[in-house]
Design an enzyme around this catalytic site. Sequence first.
Site, PDB file in Angstrom:
ATOM      1  N   LYS A 159       0.795  -1.236   0.000  1.00  0.00           N
ATOM      2  CA  LYS A 159       0.000   0.000   0.000  1.00  0.00           C
ATOM      3  C   LYS A 159       0.829   1.289   0.000  1.00  0.00           C
ATOM      4  O   LYS A 159       0.482   2.254   0.680  1.00  0.00           O
ATOM      5  CB  LYS A 159      -0.965   0.004   1.201  1.00  0.00           C
ATOM      6  CG  LYS A 159      -1.995  -1.097   1.162  1.00  0.00           C
ATOM      7  CD  LYS A 159      -2.888  -1.100   2.363  1.00  0.00           C
ATOM      8  CE  LYS A 159      -2.202  -1.654   3.594  1.00  0.00           C
ATOM      9  NZ  LYS A 159      -3.116  -1.994   4.672  1.00  0.00           N
ATOM     10  N   ASP A 195      -5.908  -5.734  10.190  1.00  0.00           N
ATOM     11  CA  ASP A 195      -7.213  -5.046  10.180  1.00  0.00           C
ATOM     12  C   ASP A 195      -8.382  -5.979   9.861  1.00  0.00           C
ATOM     13  O   ASP A 195      -9.510  -5.756  10.319  1.00  0.00           O
ATOM     14  CB  ASP A 195      -7.223  -3.833   9.224  1.00  0.00           C
ATOM     15  CG  ASP A 195      -6.725  -4.149   7.820  1.00  0.00           C
ATOM     16  OD1 ASP A 195      -6.303  -5.292   7.576  1.00  0.00           O
ATOM     17  OD2 ASP A 195      -6.750  -3.242   6.959  1.00  0.00           O
TER      18      ASP A 195
END
Length: 494
Positions: A159, A195
Amino acid sequence: MSTQSQDIRSEVLQILQCFQLSEDKLKDISDALEKEFVRGLGKDTQEAASVKMLPTFIVDTPDGTEKGDFLALDVGGTNLRVHHVHVDKELTTESEEEKIPEEKMTGRGDDLFDFIVDKISAFIDSQKLKDQVLPLGFTFSFPCQQKAIDKSILIRWTKGFSCSGVDGKDVVQLLKEAVDRKQGFKMGPVSVVNDTAATLMSCIYRNKKCDIGLIVGTGTNACFMEDMRNVQCVDCEDGQMCINTEWGAFGEEGSLKDVQTDFDIEVDKKSNNPGVHIFEKMISGLYLGEIVRVVLVKLTEDELLFGGQISDKFRPSVLRVLKTPSQFKTEFISEIEEQDKGPENTVEILNKLGLDFSRDLGRDWVEENVKIIRWVCKTISTRAAHLCAAAVTTIAMRIYANRIYANRGEKSTADRNITVGVDGTVYKKHPNFKKELEAMVQQLAPELHITFQDSEDGSGTGAALTAAVVQRLQNKKAEHDKREERGNGGSTSL
Ligand code: BGC
């Protein structure tokens, strides 16, 4: 419609054809992913597998009896979030968030961890928590080889992060070292989670039932509770453990070769981690805008977009804007696809980018161009939703198979119900992603009843809840040990 625009439309459709995935193709993708899941879970095959199926050491989920105060830290996207979560019959949360500066995402690891610790310290001060030592739930949303609930080794950054000196290191240790350097506060026991796992935990807490934690945001990934008998790299046969699939890496082993278009290959090549996380680059928010951008460049170069009808003066400047990487944000796709917002909406976005083409063109051609841009956006977002559906189906089928195994081969209607807790901007903000995902999941697995639930700040509360579950299990173990000790007449048994 003029013959010219008819010809243009059919040429555009032909170019976009490579993004269409038939139901059969999606089933093949799902089968290939299942094979990678098996390799990821295997003791001898995990190392070579692209989808690592990482053990999280989360072996239990919230049962509603958790209590206490916890800190939660969420690192994994553009923003850093710190929370103070009070867990009782209800949850109360105080939070602060701050954008992680680009130079911290790509600089030295120590600097990133110092930045994180500064933010936690400031938050603790503002919440007047300085004299308490609270357990910390640490959501760290990158692929990590977890060794224990408080030990997690970074496998690789994703990311857009690329800090030096963190790959191969325990991120909890790096956090502790930063706390020692900064001397800002006393850190309690740490529970580190991905997450997806945090989302699963918070959905279970709120709704009692959730089987899959799914993220479709800047990155994409999913987790689920897997039978321990299938998790070969952990020495235990009983019960279940939450497995972080890290499905974003799917395709590195080559199974997506015939699905990857030239546009995907270009986006991958220009990313800061070429050759890896292939599946993620077809689905998640960091890349969807980029795919649309490179398609728009191709259409403009072929004069199918902003075509022969506009002045030659204008085209080079259009191309200059479109050829600038990251110009076309994924959020534009969502805005452009909003049905009830007319063509003006798209024109406005293009204007924002510096593409004020409406001055140059007649109204009909503006609408024609807007239509093509919308097609491009819809094609790319639909493919993302369909790929995601194939992957969700793969996990759902595994869960169903595990349930049948547990029932000694019996199939029950209740076992067909699978709940997916979801977070992430692509899923939540895109006007059609959710619908496309749900419809395709239904088509791919008609025998299952798969439902989706929005998670509310899963990453923050989920991390705190993980720390709360760990505390509950430790307290239970301590009580059990005490009882044993009393039973043994006070002598400590090993
Ligand atoms: C990371 C995952 C994370 C996902 C969603 C991916 O890039 O590898 O660990 O869960 O993004 O944030």
